[in-house]
Scaffold this motif. Structure first.
Motif, PDB file in Angstrom:
ATOM      1  N   PHE A  39      26.002  -5.685 -38.500  1.00 34.82           N
ATOM      2  CA  PHE A  39      26.012  -5.227 -37.360  1.00 34.82           C
ATOM      3  C   PHE A  39      25.288  -3.712 -36.451  1.00 34.82           C
ATOM      4  O   PHE A  39      25.801  -3.008 -36.916  1.00 34.82           O
ATOM      5  CB  PHE A  39      26.637  -5.991 -35.578  1.00 34.82           C
ATOM      6  N   ASN A  40      24.488  -3.598 -35.519  1.00 35.96           N
ATOM      7  CA  ASN A  40      24.268  -3.054 -34.629  1.00 35.96           C
ATOM      8  C   ASN A  40      23.765  -3.557 -33.541  1.00 35.96           C
ATOM      9  O   ASN A  40      23.434  -4.591 -33.175  1.00 35.96           O
ATOM     10  CB  ASN A  40      22.827  -1.295 -35.587  1.00 35.96           C
ATOM     11  N   ASN A  41      22.858  -2.397 -32.871  1.00 41.28           N
ATOM     12  CA  ASN A  41      22.546  -2.811 -31.245  1.00 41.28           C
ATOM     13  C   ASN A  41      21.485  -3.587 -31.325  1.00 41.28           C
ATOM     14  O   ASN A  41      21.792  -4.403 -30.275  1.00 41.28           O
ATOM     15  CB  ASN A  41      22.647  -1.423 -31.104  1.00 41.28           C
ATOM     16  N   ALA A  42      20.611  -3.903 -32.134  1.00 42.61           N
ATOM     17  CA  ALA A  42      19.477  -4.596 -32.160  1.00 42.61           C
ATOM     18  C   ALA A  42      20.026  -5.933 -33.149  1.00 42.61           C
ATOM     19  O   ALA A  42      18.738  -6.713 -32.063  1.00 42.61           O
ATOM     20  CB  ALA A  42      18.598  -3.652 -33.181  1.00 42.61           C
ATOM     21  N   GLY A  43      21.124  -6.176 -33.324  1.00 42.89           N
ATOM     22  CA  GLY A  43      21.602  -7.460 -34.029  1.00 42.89           C
ATOM     23  C   GLY A  43      22.208  -7.733 -35.201  1.00 42.89           C
ATOM     24  O   GLY A  43      23.043  -6.819 -35.739  1.00 42.89           O
ATOM     25  N   ALA A  44      22.410  -8.252 -35.770  1.00 40.06           N
ATOM     26  CA  ALA A  44      23.138  -8.674 -37.250  1.00 40.06           C
ATOM     27  C   ALA A  44      21.964  -9.432 -38.178  1.00 40.06           C
ATOM     28  O   ALA A  44      21.309 -10.162 -38.219  1.00 40.06           O
ATOM     29  CB  ALA A  44      23.571  -9.797 -36.943  1.00 40.06           C
ATOM     30  N   TYR A  45      22.083  -8.061 -39.247  1.00 41.40           N
ATOM     31  CA  TYR A  45      21.647  -8.084 -40.198  1.00 41.40           C
ATOM     32  C   TYR A  45      21.914  -8.934 -41.475  1.00 41.40           C
ATOM     33  O   TYR A  45      23.007  -8.880 -42.066  1.00 41.40           O
ATOM     34  CB  TYR A  45      20.222  -6.516 -40.639  1.00 41.40           C
ATOM     35  N   LEU A  46      21.074  -9.808 -42.090  1.00 38.85           N
ATOM     36  CA  LEU A  46      21.561 -11.192 -43.049  1.00 38.85           C
ATOM     37  C   LEU A  46      20.774 -10.329 -44.567  1.00 38.85           C
ATOM     38  O   LEU A  46      19.347 -10.481 -44.280  1.00 38.85           O
ATOM     39  CB  LEU A  46      21.889 -12.216 -43.059  1.00 38.85           C
ATOM     40  N   THR A 158      29.995  -5.744 -41.325  1.00 40.48           N
ATOM     41  CA  THR A 158      29.791  -4.420 -41.871  1.00 40.48           C
ATOM     42  C   THR A 158      28.966  -3.655 -40.347  1.00 40.48           C
ATOM     43  O   THR A 158      28.332  -4.655 -39.351  1.00 40.48           O
ATOM     44  CB  THR A 158      28.778  -3.169 -43.162  1.00 40.48           C
ATOM     45  N   LYS A 159      29.409  -2.722 -39.868  1.00 41.63           N
ATOM     46  CA  LYS A 159      28.938  -1.837 -38.990  1.00 41.63           C
ATOM     47  C   LYS A 159      28.265  -0.917 -38.864  1.00 41.63           C
ATOM     48  O   LYS A 159      28.665  -0.196 -39.096  1.00 41.63           O
ATOM     49  CB  LYS A 159      29.776  -2.492 -38.071  1.00 41.63           C
ATOM     50  N   ASN A 160      26.780  -0.790 -38.599  1.00 42.65           N
ATOM     51  CA  ASN A 160      26.128   0.188 -38.656  1.00 42.65           C
ATOM     52  C   ASN A 160      26.129   0.893 -40.327  1.00 42.65           C
ATOM     53  O   ASN A 160      26.221   2.203 -40.146  1.00 42.65           O
ATOM     54  CB  ASN A 160      26.610   1.246 -37.878  1.00 42.65           C
ATOM     55  N   HIS A 161      26.008   0.174 -40.730  1.00 41.43           N
ATOM     56  CA  HIS A 161      26.215   0.089 -42.652  1.00 41.43           C
ATOM     57  C   HIS A 161      27.395   1.028 -43.208  1.00 41.43           C
ATOM     58  O   HIS A 161      27.669   1.728 -44.029  1.00 41.43           O
ATOM     59  CB  HIS A 161      24.919   0.864 -43.235  1.00 41.43           C
ATOM     60  N   THR A 162      27.890   1.779 -42.190  1.00 35.77           N
ATOM     61  CA  THR A 162      29.535   2.438 -42.440  1.00 35.77           C
ATOM     62  C   THR A 162      30.889   1.274 -42.090  1.00 35.77           C
ATOM     63  O   THR A 162      31.647   2.097 -42.881  1.00 35.77           O
ATOM     64  CB  THR A 162      29.287   3.715 -41.549  1.00 35.77           C
ATOM     65  N   THR A 163      31.121   1.208 -41.533  1.00 38.86           N
ATOM     66  CA  THR A 163      32.940   0.748 -40.687  1.00 38.86           C
ATOM     67  C   THR A 163      32.284  -1.155 -41.405  1.00 38.86           C
ATOM     68  O   THR A 163      31.607  -2.092 -41.169  1.00 38.86           O
ATOM     69  CB  THR A 163      32.992   0.010 -38.959  1.00 38.86           C
ATOM     70  N   LYS A 164      33.164  -1.014 -42.110  1.00 38.24           N
ATOM     71  CA  LYS A 164      33.316  -2.440 -42.636  1.00 38.24           C
ATOM     72  C   LYS A 164      34.707  -3.262 -41.901  1.00 38.24           C
ATOM     73  O   LYS A 164      35.553  -2.504 -41.648  1.00 38.24           O
ATOM     74  CB  LYS A 164      34.129  -2.376 -44.276  1.00 38.24           C
TER      75      LYS A 164
END
Length: 179
Positions: A39-46, A158-164
């Motif tokens: 997840f990031n501000n633009a959406g959720a990438y799978l 994850t959120k922003n590739h850092t927070t699991k």
């Protein structure tokens, strides 16, 4: 600084050609039956790896194998199956996967680029137009392979590739998870 027009055209030609030339590689983008949802501000990438046996109607010649030719012939059917079976739910609203990109995977033992080599897995990449809010979304996957080891999918969130945020397993008996 002005770059001569012929150089620009040459660079564009080389880049464009590289998009259509098959690349030889023995690495996989994702471990089989695993995925990430970031997840990031633009959406959720799978990014999700699924076995080829999870999909219906790809083996045109009924030889028990799906080749790159069959994969390409059924690409629109694959995307339709994915849109029907992999989605998120926000309350009662079904949110479909967008911008789907498919990457067929072959066994490592094959180093040549023949279109007749069997595909074993498909890497699915796409984006859900949602933002993360704890306990408001469910992730659903209804695609599972036929072999015993293909009936369990592990997904890391994850959120922003850092927070699991979470890691969970999905199966035919538990095909969704509250995010």
């Amino acid at each position: 600084m002005n770059i001569p027009l012929p150089f620009n055209l040459f660079a564009i030609l080389i880049f464009s050609t590289s998009l259509f030339v098959p690349q030889t590689s023995s690495a996989h983008l994702m471990v089989a039956q695993n995925g990430t949802l970031n997840f990031n501000n633009a959406g959720a990438y799978l990014v999700l790896s699924l076995p080829i046996s999870a999909f219906d109607g790809l083996d045109s010649d009924k030889d028990g194998k799906v080749t790159l030719i069959e994969f390409n012939n059924h690409r629109s059917s694959l995307i339709a199956q994915i849109k029907n079976a992999i989605f998120t739910m926000a309350h009662t609203q079904k949110i479909l996967l967008n911008n789907i990109v498919l990457a067929p995977q072959r066994p490592h033992k094959y180093q040549n680029n023949s279109d007749l080599i069997e595909i074993t897995d498909i890497i699915i990449m796409g984006m859900f137009p949602v933002t993360y809010q704890k306990n408001t979304l469910q992730f659903h996957n209804l695609l599972y392979g036929k072999a015993a080891q293909e009936k369990l999918i592990t997904l890391s969130v994850t959120k922003n590739h850092t927070t699991k945020l979470n890691q969970f397993d999905l199966s035919m008996t538990q095909p969704f998870w509250d995010l």
